[in-house]
Design an enzyme around this catalytic site. Structure first.
Site, PDB file in Angstrom:
ATOM      1  N   GLY A  20       0.707  -1.207   0.067  1.00 23.04           N
ATOM      2  CA  GLY A  20      -0.046  -0.052  -0.023  1.00 23.04           C
ATOM      3  C   GLY A  20       0.708   1.502   0.062  1.00 23.04           C
ATOM      4  N   ASP A  63       7.490  -4.581  14.642  1.00 27.83           N
ATOM      5  CA  ASP A  63       6.201  -4.296  14.888  1.00 27.83           C
ATOM      6  C   ASP A  63       6.179  -3.137  15.743  1.00 27.83           C
ATOM      7  OD1 ASP A  63       3.706  -4.373  16.373  1.00 27.83           O
ATOM      8  OD2 ASP A  63       3.842  -6.490  17.126  1.00 27.83           O
ATOM      9  N   ASN A  90       3.659   5.006   8.945  1.00 22.56           N
ATOM     10  CA  ASN A  90       2.767   4.635   8.159  1.00 22.56           C
ATOM     11  C   ASN A  90       1.947   3.233   8.525  1.00 22.56           C
ATOM     12  OD1 ASN A  90       1.483   4.493   5.312  1.00 22.56           O
ATOM     13  ND2 ASN A  90       2.639   2.404   5.639  1.00 22.56           N
ATOM     14  N   TYR A 155     -10.427   3.541  14.719  1.00 24.45           N
ATOM     15  CA  TYR A 155      -9.670   3.804  13.886  1.00 24.45           C
ATOM     16  C   TYR A 155      -9.587   5.586  13.757  1.00 24.45           C
ATOM     17  CZ  TYR A 155      -7.712   4.566   8.940  1.00 24.45           C
ATOM     18  OH  TYR A 155      -7.006   4.865   7.790  1.00 24.45           O
ATOM     19  N   LYS A 159      -6.278   7.998  14.641  1.00 25.45           N
ATOM     20  CA  LYS A 159      -5.887   9.054  13.598  1.00 25.45           C
ATOM     21  C   LYS A 159      -6.060  10.444  14.113  1.00 25.45           C
ATOM     22  CE  LYS A 159      -4.569   5.914  10.357  1.00 25.45           C
ATOM     23  NZ  LYS A 159      -3.339   5.729  10.151  1.00 25.45           N
ATOM     24  N   ILE A 190      -7.947   5.406  -0.551  1.00 26.00           N
ATOM     25  CA  ILE A 190      -7.035   5.096  -1.363  1.00 26.00           C
ATOM     26  C   ILE A 190      -7.134   3.548  -1.489  1.00 26.00           C
ATOM     27  CG2 ILE A 190      -4.351   5.230  -1.774  1.00 26.00           C
ATOM     28  CD1 ILE A 190      -5.525   7.993  -1.312  1.00 26.00           C
ATOM     29  N   THR A 192      -5.856   0.252  -1.616  1.00 28.90           N
ATOM     30  CA  THR A 192      -4.867  -0.541  -0.993  1.00 28.90           C
ATOM     31  C   THR A 192      -5.599  -1.755  -0.259  1.00 28.90           C
ATOM     32  OG1 THR A 192      -5.038   0.531   1.327  1.00 28.90           O
ATOM     33  CG2 THR A 192      -3.617   1.547  -0.166  1.00 28.90           C
ATOM     34  N   LEU A 194      -6.203  -2.080   2.806  1.00 30.45           N
ATOM     35  CA  LEU A 194      -6.554  -1.706   4.077  1.00 30.45           C
ATOM     36  C   LEU A 194      -8.198  -1.728   4.171  1.00 30.45           C
ATOM     37  CD1 LEU A 194      -5.585  -0.004   6.713  1.00 30.45           C
ATOM     38  CD2 LEU A 194      -6.868   1.810   5.764  1.00 30.45           C
TER      39      LEU A 194
END
Ligand SMILES: NC(=O)c1ccc[n+]([C@@H]2O[C@H](COP(=O)([O-])OP(=O)(O)OC[C@H]3O[C@@H](n4cnc5c(N)ncnc54)[C@H](O)[C@@H]3O)[C@@H](O)[C@H]2O)c1
Length: 263
Positions: A20, A63, A90, A155, A159, A190, A192, A194
């Site tokens: 990604g 990790d 990222n 999430y 973020k 985007i 990817t 994800l």
């Protein structure tokens, strides 16, 4: 080592670089002359990515949740490359869940990877960067930090933490005159892996359809994000810090026409 390019001679660490946005970023940095440490929790993925990029890249297992992994990585970077100029935080993952359905385990997992992981990365990169007189940290947040999508509560929270942490780190580095810049990138949707876990093909199709009025479509490419990261990593952005850069084809600006994802 390439002697030409926008980040020629610089040394970069990219987390979550097996796929990604991280992979696209590692590739762009390498194309522009950087030595890149391609790090990921996915060992075969990181090795395949480094092999694909070529001799300027090397794979490391990291990790981002583990402080001892960060300490080991920084020692390796210092002994192999002697410096660290660019850190791209990222690595990420997405688990769907609203405030009612999200479990505490899922909340903790996403915040451990995307909030604590960014905290640890910045903390462990800073001494090396400060010692050499500067560097650039780029943290990948999301437009979820601006809009707070109900379907991905944890999430969005993680973020949001990245967004505010970035400003606190940037101002700290200014106060200490470390020469380290720290910026956040907030991608929209985007293409990817994800979304693989949370979106069915029908949901993706519905979302694409509802966003049709937008020129260039609803989804950007990983390369669209990598170009912004490259700019922030390079000396071209020397006067840019504590910033946040939305890459979403104006989706965030058009809530009346575009609903938040229902996944
Ligand atoms: N794709 C989007 O629409 C989008 C939008 C906004 C923000 N982002 C953010 O971009 C970043 C990259 O996501 P992507 O879309 O490329 O997804 P992706 O799934 O393709 O890549 C994520 C990578 O992170 C790695 N990873 C997961 N947990 C890790 C851990 N604990 N330690 C190290 N590596 C780990 C994975 O192995 C994977 O290689 C994430 O932070 C994501 O939240 C993505």
């Amino acid at each position: 080592m390439s002697i030409e390019g926008r980040v020629a001679g610089l040394v970069a660490v990219v987390t979550g670089a097996a796929s990604g946005l991280g992979l696209a970023t590692a590739m762009r940095l390498s194309e522009e002359g950087a030595t890149v440490f391609v790090t990921d929790i996915d060992a075969p993925g990181a090795r395949a990515a480094a092999d694909m990029i070529g001799p300027s890249a090397q794979a490391r297992i990291l990790d981002v949740r583990r402080e001892d992994d960060w300490a080991g990585l920084m020692s390796a970077v210092e002994s192999v490359a002697g410096r660290l100029d660019i850190l791209v935080n990222n690595a990420g993952l997405l688990r769907a869940g609203t405030i009612e359905s999200c479990t505490l385990d899922d909340f903790r997992l996403q915040n451990a990877v995307m909030s604590e992981g960014v905290f640890l990365g910045c903390k462990h990169a800073m001494p090396l960067m400060a010692r050499q007189g500067g560097g650039s940290i780029v943290n990948i947040s999301s437009t979820a930090a601006l809009q707070g999508f109900s379907a991905v509560l944890a999430y969005s929270a993680a973020k949001g933490a990245v967004r505010s942490m970035t400003k606190a780190i940037a101002t700290h580095c200014l106060e200490r005159n470390y020469g380290i810049r720290c910026n956040a990138v907030l991608p929209g949707h985007i293409h990817t892996n994800l979304h693989g876990e949370t979106a069915t093909p029908e949901q993706v199709e519905r979302r694409e359809h509802s966003w049709k009025p937008l020129p260039n479509g609803a989804f950007g490419s990983a390369r669209d994000v990598a170009e912004m990261v490259l700019y922030l990593a390079s000396p071209e952005s020397r006067y840019v810090t504590a910033g946040e850069f939305v890459i979403d084809n104006a989706v965030t600006m058009m809530p009346a026409r575009i609903s938040a994802p229902t996944i």
